[in-house]
Design a protein around this motif. Structure first.
Motif, PDB file in Angstrom:
ATOM      1  N   TRP A 264       6.056  -3.118 -17.675  1.00  0.00           N
ATOM      2  CA  TRP A 264       4.936  -3.705 -18.432  1.00  0.00           C
ATOM      3  C   TRP A 264       3.902  -3.659 -17.361  1.00  0.00           C
ATOM      4  CZ3 TRP A 264       4.132  -5.760 -22.963  1.00  0.00           C
ATOM      5  CH2 TRP A 264       5.133  -6.056 -23.948  1.00  0.00           C
ATOM      6  N   LEU A 265       4.063  -3.273 -15.977  1.00  0.00           N
ATOM      7  CA  LEU A 265       2.975  -3.205 -15.141  1.00  0.00           C
ATOM      8  C   LEU A 265       2.797  -1.632 -14.519  1.00  0.00           C
ATOM      9  CD1 LEU A 265       3.981  -5.866 -12.603  1.00  0.00           C
ATOM     10  CD2 LEU A 265       1.974  -6.152 -14.243  1.00  0.00           C
ATOM     11  N   SER A 266       1.602  -1.185 -14.727  1.00  0.00           N
ATOM     12  CA  SER A 266       1.271   0.097 -14.088  1.00  0.00           C
ATOM     13  C   SER A 266       1.532   0.175 -12.506  1.00  0.00           C
ATOM     14  CB  SER A 266      -0.190   0.503 -14.341  1.00  0.00           C
ATOM     15  OG  SER A 266      -1.126  -0.297 -13.485  1.00  0.00           O
ATOM     16  N   ASP A 267       1.418   1.381 -12.187  1.00  0.00           N
ATOM     17  CA  ASP A 267       1.580   1.618 -10.550  1.00  0.00           C
ATOM     18  C   ASP A 267       0.521   0.983  -9.640  1.00  0.00           C
ATOM     19  OD1 ASP A 267       4.092   2.950 -10.959  1.00  0.00           O
ATOM     20  OD2 ASP A 267       2.941   5.082 -10.918  1.00  0.00           O
ATOM     21  N   GLU A 268      -0.605   1.174 -10.303  1.00  0.00           N
ATOM     22  CA  GLU A 268      -1.804   0.133  -9.448  1.00  0.00           C
ATOM     23  C   GLU A 268      -1.663  -1.158  -9.828  1.00  0.00           C
ATOM     24  OE1 GLU A 268      -6.355  -0.706 -10.302  1.00  0.00           O
ATOM     25  OE2 GLU A 268      -5.655   1.319 -11.278  1.00  0.00           O
ATOM     26  N   GLU A 269      -1.427  -1.697 -10.668  1.00  0.00           N
ATOM     27  CA  GLU A 269      -1.071  -3.340 -11.117  1.00  0.00           C
ATOM     28  C   GLU A 269       0.125  -3.615  -9.888  1.00  0.00           C
ATOM     29  OE1 GLU A 269      -2.357  -3.917 -15.644  1.00  0.00           O
ATOM     30  OE2 GLU A 269      -0.323  -3.196 -15.067  1.00  0.00           O
ATOM     31  N   TRP A 270       1.084  -3.076 -10.092  1.00  0.00           N
ATOM     32  CA  TRP A 270       2.380  -3.192  -9.021  1.00  0.00           C
ATOM     33  C   TRP A 270       1.889  -3.045  -7.444  1.00  0.00           C
ATOM     34  CZ3 TRP A 270       6.483  -5.711  -9.109  1.00  0.00           C
ATOM     35  CH2 TRP A 270       7.385  -5.564  -8.268  1.00  0.00           C
ATOM     36  N   ALA A 271       1.318  -2.532  -7.120  1.00  0.00           N
ATOM     37  CA  ALA A 271       0.642  -2.300  -5.658  1.00  0.00           C
ATOM     38  C   ALA A 271      -0.042  -3.442  -5.463  1.00  0.00           C
ATOM     39  CB  ALA A 271      -0.093  -1.072  -5.821  1.00  0.00           C
TER      40      ALA A 271
END
Length: 116
Positions: free
Chosen positions: A7-14
Protein backbone atom coordinates in the motif's frame (compact mmCIF):
# COMPACT_ATOMS: atom_id res chain seq x y z
CA UNK A 1 5.34 -17.37 -5.92
CA UNK A 2 3.27 -15.08 -3.66
CA UNK A 3 2.32 -11.74 -5.16
CA UNK A 4 3.71 -8.60 -3.58
CA UNK A 5 0.93 -6.41 -2.25
CA UNK A 6 2.04 -3.02 -0.97
CA UNK A 7 0.00 0.00 0.00
CA UNK A 8 3.00 2.31 0.45
CA UNK A 9 5.31 3.64 -2.24
CA UNK A 10 9.09 3.51 -1.77
CA UNK A 11 9.12 7.23 -0.90
CA UNK A 12 6.38 6.84 1.74
CA UNK A 13 8.12 3.78 3.18
CA UNK A 14 11.39 5.73 3.49
CA UNK A 15 9.57 8.35 5.60
CA UNK A 16 8.07 5.95 8.13
CA UNK A 17 10.70 3.18 8.32
CA UNK A 18 12.88 5.06 10.87
CA UNK A 19 9.87 5.34 13.22
CA UNK A 20 9.34 1.59 13.52
CA UNK A 21 10.62 -0.22 16.62
CA UNK A 22 13.77 -2.32 16.17
CA UNK A 23 15.64 -4.89 18.20
CA UNK A 24 12.69 -6.80 19.69
CA UNK A 25 13.55 -10.27 20.92
CA UNK A 26 11.50 -13.28 19.99
CA UNK A 27 10.54 -15.17 16.86
CA UNK A 28 11.72 -14.20 13.38
CA UNK A 29 10.16 -10.84 12.53
CA UNK A 30 7.70 -10.67 9.62
CA UNK A 31 8.47 -7.84 7.16
CA UNK A 32 7.11 -4.56 8.57
CA UNK A 33 6.17 -3.19 5.16
CA UNK A 34 4.09 -6.27 4.42
CA UNK A 35 2.40 -6.11 7.83
CA UNK A 36 1.58 -2.40 7.46
CA UNK A 37 0.07 -3.17 4.05
CA UNK A 38 -2.01 -5.87 5.73
CA UNK A 39 -3.20 -3.47 8.42
CA UNK A 40 -4.20 -0.85 5.84
CA UNK A 41 -5.96 -3.52 3.78
CA UNK A 42 -7.93 -4.78 6.79
CA UNK A 43 -8.93 -1.28 7.90
CA UNK A 44 -10.06 -0.36 4.38
CA UNK A 45 -12.00 -3.60 3.87
CA UNK A 46 -13.64 -3.65 7.31
CA UNK A 47 -13.24 -7.42 7.51
CA UNK A 48 -12.39 -9.42 10.62
CA UNK A 49 -8.69 -9.68 11.46
CA UNK A 50 -9.01 -13.46 11.14
CA UNK A 51 -9.90 -13.00 7.45
CA UNK A 52 -6.63 -11.23 6.62
CA UNK A 53 -5.19 -12.60 3.34
CA UNK A 54 -2.09 -14.75 3.90
CA UNK A 55 0.01 -12.52 1.59
CA UNK A 56 0.32 -10.07 4.50
CA UNK A 57 1.56 -12.63 7.01
CA UNK A 58 -0.22 -14.37 9.89
CA UNK A 59 -3.40 -12.54 10.91
CA UNK A 60 -2.32 -12.65 14.56
CA UNK A 61 0.88 -10.77 13.68
CA UNK A 62 -1.05 -8.17 11.68
CA UNK A 63 -3.52 -7.61 14.54
CA UNK A 64 -0.88 -7.65 17.31
CA UNK A 65 1.29 -5.06 15.56
CA UNK A 66 -1.72 -2.83 14.92
CA UNK A 67 -2.73 -3.08 18.57
CA UNK A 68 0.79 -2.62 20.00
CA UNK A 69 1.63 0.30 17.72
CA UNK A 70 -1.71 1.94 18.55
CA UNK A 71 -0.90 1.83 22.27
CA UNK A 72 2.56 3.30 21.57
CA UNK A 73 1.13 6.18 19.52
CA UNK A 74 3.11 5.06 16.50
CA UNK A 75 0.23 5.50 14.03
CA UNK A 76 0.00 9.23 14.82
CA UNK A 77 3.74 9.57 14.20
CA UNK A 78 3.45 7.70 10.89
CA UNK A 79 0.49 9.84 9.85
CA UNK A 80 2.44 13.00 10.62
CA UNK A 81 5.49 11.73 8.72
CA UNK A 82 3.35 11.01 5.65
CA UNK A 83 1.08 14.07 5.68
CA UNK A 84 2.94 16.75 7.63
CA UNK A 85 0.01 17.08 10.07
CA UNK A 86 -0.65 15.10 13.23
CA UNK A 87 -4.40 14.78 12.61
CA UNK A 88 -5.35 16.27 15.99
CA UNK A 89 -7.51 19.37 15.86
CA UNK A 90 -8.29 21.91 18.60
CA UNK A 91 -12.05 21.51 18.44
CA UNK A 92 -14.84 19.83 16.60
CA UNK A 93 -18.55 20.41 16.15
CA UNK A 94 -21.14 17.72 15.71
CA UNK A 95 -24.41 18.64 14.09
CA UNK A 96 -27.45 16.58 13.16
CA UNK A 97 -29.44 17.94 10.25
CA UNK A 98 -32.44 15.75 10.96
CA UNK A 99 -34.00 13.83 13.79
CA UNK A 100 -36.02 10.70 13.24
CA UNK A 101 -39.54 10.87 14.61
CA UNK A 102 -42.27 8.30 14.72
CA UNK A 103 -44.79 8.60 11.87
CA UNK A 104 -47.56 9.57 14.29
CA UNK A 105 -45.50 12.12 16.22
CA UNK A 106 -47.30 15.04 14.52
CA UNK A 107 -50.66 14.40 16.17
CA UNK A 108 -52.86 12.03 18.07
CA UNK A 109 -54.67 9.08 16.54
CA UNK A 110 -57.07 10.22 13.86
CA UNK A 111 -55.17 13.35 12.90
CA UNK A 112 -55.57 16.92 14.13
CA UNK A 113 -58.80 17.87 15.87
CA UNK A 114 -61.20 20.25 14.03
CA UNK A 115 -61.26 23.91 15.15
CA UNK A 116 -64.36 25.18 16.90
Amino acid sequence: MAKQVRWLSDEEWARIEPLLPRGRKGAHRVDDRRVISGIVHMLKSGARWRDCPPEFGPYTTVYNRFNRWSRQGLWLQMFEALTGHNGIFDGAAIDATHVKAHRSAAGAKGGPSPKR
